[in-house]
Design an enzyme around this catalytic site. Structure first.
Site: not given
Ligand code: RAM
Length: 895
Positions: A474, A749
């Site tokens: 990502e 996260e």
């Molecule tokens: C995830 C990303 C990010 C977020 C989006 C909506 O894939 O890691 O942190 O902003 O989604």
């Protein structure tokens, strides 16, 4: 009389920048003095073509004359028009409040290549292209040339589509990594400029360049390769002036030759494979026989602007050693050695190894371990994050990859000849060179670890662009994440030029309709052109925050038309001022991303239209302030009216007469309160409802990316500091400290990235290095320690010093390098006695809120505070005595 000096000269935030293309650059300096009240009353800048001219005040390009202003940051150069390659030397004289004058040392800046026609070089590369999913080896390019006289001056102007590493006569040019950096290469390509005089010599010389795929044609996120183009290409122009007055320009063109060497593949997500047996010793030195090398191919110039680098480049920073010897996992296939570096980090490892030629050591990277102690890589998704090194077979070999990076704490070696010792692996930390500016610590070790984790989350995700995460497939410039974290980032490090560059990426990525995207630079990973509420809004919030923290009005001016297009887009796409209404045909947003509010939804239970409308109001209000700052009074009034209308629509739609906010989520209340959307009489009821919900969850938050950053501020402002601290100290999830209690060294996260009951969260989305929830950092600095900006006098021209002790803390301290110098706020409580040390930088003032119960005596350096030099009493209430301070160091005591 105490002396003062003037120094720390900066041009566009940089010290003696080489190769800028800002044609009206801004100059900043600092006053240095310990004296209370030290401030500037006037300045004079002179600029000239040489340092001697500046000293003698002759041949001046600009003489500002004596300007009776206290301004010492962002003073615009108003000398003659600047030409390509011109170097300008300058210095400043400053007068203080006593009429004393100080003269700064001489500084300079140098212009890059301002016109396209300044470039005579051609784009060159090798014929191999690979495919969407297949990589190619890295081409090595070389060209030799002769200089007939000693070199007087030499500049290298260089860029690539892809990445380049350049050497001259075998020595690396500069220390920058991943150059030329990530932009949307279809629109804008940055170049770098280096002074290479020390690398050149009279006689034979060789310039050698290795090209990597990078973001340009390597894998980006889950989209495969070749998102911007099919193969890496180089553009280089070496401009030399010799002692005999002759000039020579050596450019990339048809006369260069290429070969493929030891770098078999190199990809940012997947890793690098290097076969040392294929090295070509001396390839970048004179005397090398390149007759077996092939002539390069020539390519048409891309239809993109060539611009000077705006942001700080990526550099190597610290090295991290394993915490102990590796653990061995033996099987019939191979022995795997797992090292723990003790810190989740970003970069790569330097490998040390000794063994037979042709042995391949495989290096894998992971953020976490499985219960059996082997590395956990499921959350990397398709990112292989694997390097391979094949030995040359001669003595001790040491190797580092060059065009890849990994996010990891654990390193697994397999295929290692013999038993690796602890020195086999060293972690090399890399990130954008944003100078550290902030320090925060307090009496609680868990909170200090939280601050540590926030800083490492920042180091790990400020890699040319602000990324969401550094490890899985990502690593994108997610706008929502950046918006949420930017204020905290600006405490920890100087991110002004980093965001100057990225806000341009954002504007480049704006859709023709005016929407800002979910990620910038655009990478072709999704069809989405509108990031939706709280993501797209980064287009206004980020420039605004840089203005607040660095006083940078030009950034607002630069992006003002773009921001206007965004607001118009919101007006057009909303219905009756409700943004992302229920049957809105476009993208309704990511919601309150990753909230654990019991809704069971990844985007939380807060309605998307509620979030959308709240952010619409917030942005309209910010735009009204921005317009006023830029002097567009009519726009300011119009955006103000727009704000009022959206606020009205919000209240009508979502707020009951009893102050309940629809959906009754914490985030709903937080947005309504923080963006000032409620009629004043309903605020107490809304605050109570929010507090009740927090308590009903046993003092837990239920907010996601959108609501969390504002939550502690809302509680503090509403008089529920106790609850803000209770949440801060909460150790069970969801909470900031839960990951800390689990040994986290970066911000996770998800609130529940790993739990005792469930183990790892869904590997489809579970990063252990995502800075968003680190946004609590700004509350630590501004509220716990007490250093904040004043929007009326941004850039810390006037500081708000307001520590709000609580939660049983007995001490907290923050220090911040502002544009004007170092600010400090450090308090401690011993035996009911409150001691507070503050430093107000020269040429600034502060409002100091001393926590002092009514009747308590406030002293400064031992005497009654109102009588102290530099201290003026403003007012007092039941809990606080408020003073105005001039520059200087103060020690307040209460009790
Ligand atoms: C995830 C990303 C990010 C977020 C989006 C909506 O894939 O890691 O942190 O902003 O989604």
């Amino acid at each position: 009389m105490t002396l003062f000096t003037v120094g720390h000269l900066r041009c566009e935030y940089l010290e003696n920048p080489l190769g800028i293309d800002v044609t009206r650059p801004r100059l900043s300096w600092r006053l240095f003095s310990n004296r209370r009240g030290a401030r500037q009353t006037a300045y004079r800048i002179v600029a000239a073509p040489s340092a001697d001219d500046v000293a003698a005040e002759q041949n001046l390009l600009w003489d500002s004359g004596r300007v009776e202003l206290d301004r010492s940051i962002h003073v615009v150069y108003e000398g003659g028009r600047l030409r390509s390659r011109q170097r300008v030397f300058w210095r400043v004289q400053a007068w203080d409040e006593h009429g004393n004058v100080a003269v700064s040392p001489v500084a300079w800046w140098e212009m890059g290549l301002l016109r396209r026609s300044d470039w005579t070089a051609s784009w060159i590369g090798a014929p191999l292209v690979g495919g969407r999913w297949t990589t190619i080896p890295a081409p090595f390019l070389r060209r030799s040339f002769t200089l007939d006289a000693p070199v007087m001056q030499a500049r290298l102007y260089i860029t690539a589509l892809g990445l380049y590493e350049c050497t001259i006569n075998g020595q690396r040019v500069g220390q920058d990594l991943f150059t030329p950096g990530w932009t949307d290469y279809r629109r804008r390509v940055q170049y770098q400029v280096y002074d290479v005089i020390d690398l050149l010599r009279e006689g034979d010389n060789v310039i050698g360049v290795i090209l990597g795929d990078g973001w340009y044609c390597g894998h980006v996120a889950w989209a495969g390769r070749q998102n911007y183009g099919d193969r890496p290409k180089l553009l280089a122009q070496l401009m030399i002036t010799c002692a005999d007055g002759s000039t020579q320009t050596m450019v990339s063109n048809r006369s260069w030759r290429y070969a493929f060497g030891p770098v078999l593949e190199s990809d940012m997500l997947h890793g690098e494979s290097y076969d040392a047996r294929l090295e070509m010793p001396g390839w970048n030195m004179p005397g090398f026989d390149d007759s077996s090398w092939q002539p390069v191919e020539l390519f048409a110039a891309p239809d993109a602007a060539l611009v000077a680098t705006r942001g700080p480049t990526v550099r190597r920073h610290e090295e991290v050693r394993p915490v102990g010897p590796p653990t061995a996992f033996r099987s019939h296939q191979a022995t795997r050695w797992v090292f723990d570096l003790g810190q989740n980090m970003v970069g790569w490892v330097r490998l040390r190894v000794r063994g037979p030629a042709g042995t391949t050591v495989t290096i894998r990277h992971a953020e976490a371990l499985n219960p059996d102690g082997t590395i956990y890589t499921a959350n990397l998704r398709s990112a292989r994050a694997t390097d391979h090194y094949t030995l040359r077979g001669e003595g001790e070999e040491s190797w580092e990859p060059r065009f890849t990076f990994h996010g990891f704490r654990y390193v697994e070696l397999s295929g290692y000849p013999g038993e690796p010792d602890i020195d086999a692996v060293t972690g090399i930390v890399v990130h954008s060179a944003t100078p550290p500016t902030g320090e925060f610590n307090c009496s609680d070790p868990l909170i200090n670890q939280l601050q540590h984790n926030i800083v490492w989350g920042q180091k790990s995700n400020f890699l040319d662009v602000p990324t969401d995460c550094p490890q899985r497939d990502e690593r994108l410039g997610w706008t929502g994440d950046a918006q949420v974290f930017i204020r905290t980032a600006a405490f920890n490090m100087n991110v002004a030029s980093f965001f100057t560059k990225w806000t341009q990426d954002l504007e480049d990525a704006q859709s023709p309709e005016g929407a800002y995207p979910p990620v910038a630079p655009l990478a072709g990973i999704s069809g989405l052109t509108d990031g939706g509420p709280a993501w797209a809004d980064a287009g206004i919030i980020c420039p605004w925050t840089i203005y607040l923290c660095y006083g940078d009005a030009r950034l607002l001016e630069t992006h003002y038309p773009s921001m206007q297009r965004f607001i118009e887009y919101l007006e057009r796409s909303s219905r009756d001022f409700i943004r992302c209404y229920e049957d809105y045909p476009g993208f309704r947003g990511f919601g309150d991303w990753l909230a654990l509010d019991g809704s069971g939804k990844v985007d939380g239970g807060t309605a998307k239209d509620l979030i959308g409308t709240a952010f619409f109001a917030h942005c309209a209000r910010l735009m009204s302030r921005i317009a006023a700052i830029l002097g567009h009074q009519r726009d300011a009034a119009r955006y103000r009216r727009l704000f009022e209308r959206v606020r009205q629509a919000f209240v009508t739609r979502y707020v009951t007469g009893a102050g309940r906010v629809a959906g009754e989520t914490q985030t709903g209340y937080v947005l309504a309160l923080h963006f000032d959307l409620l009629p004043p009489e309903l605020r107490p009821a809304a605050t109570d409802a929010l507090a009740r919900d927090i308590l009903a969850r046993n003092t837990h938050l239920s907010t996601g990316f959108v609501g969390t950053p504002y939550l502690p501020h809302v509680l503090t402002a509403a008089g529920r500091l106790d609850l803000a601290y209770a949440l801060l100290f909460q150790q069970t999830w969801p909470s900031w400290l839960y990951p800390v209690t689990q040994g986290a060294t970066t911000i996770w996260e998800r609130w529940d990235g790993w739990t005792h009951d469930k183990g790892f969260q869904d590997p489809g989305m579970n990063s252990f290095n995502h800075y968003a929830y680190g946004a609590i950092g700004e509350w630590l600095y501004a509220t716990v320690a007490g250093i904040d900006t004043d929007p009326e006098q941004p850039g810390y021209r006037h500081l708000i010093l307001r520590p709000q002790p609580g939660g049983g803390l007995t001490a907290a301290r923050a220090a911040l390098e502002t544009m004007y110098g170092r600010a400090v706020s450090a308090w401690r409580i011993d035996n009911d006695r409150f001691t507070w040390e503050v430093v107000v930088p020269p040429n600034t003032t502060a409002t100091a809120y001393v926590p002092a119960p009514e009747g308590a005596m406030v002293r400064e350096s031992g005497q009654a505070a109102d009588e102290a030099e530099g201290v003026t009493f403003v007012e007092r209430n039941e809990e606080t005595a408020i003073y105005r301070l001039t520059a200087g160091a103060y020690t307040f005591t209460v009790g």
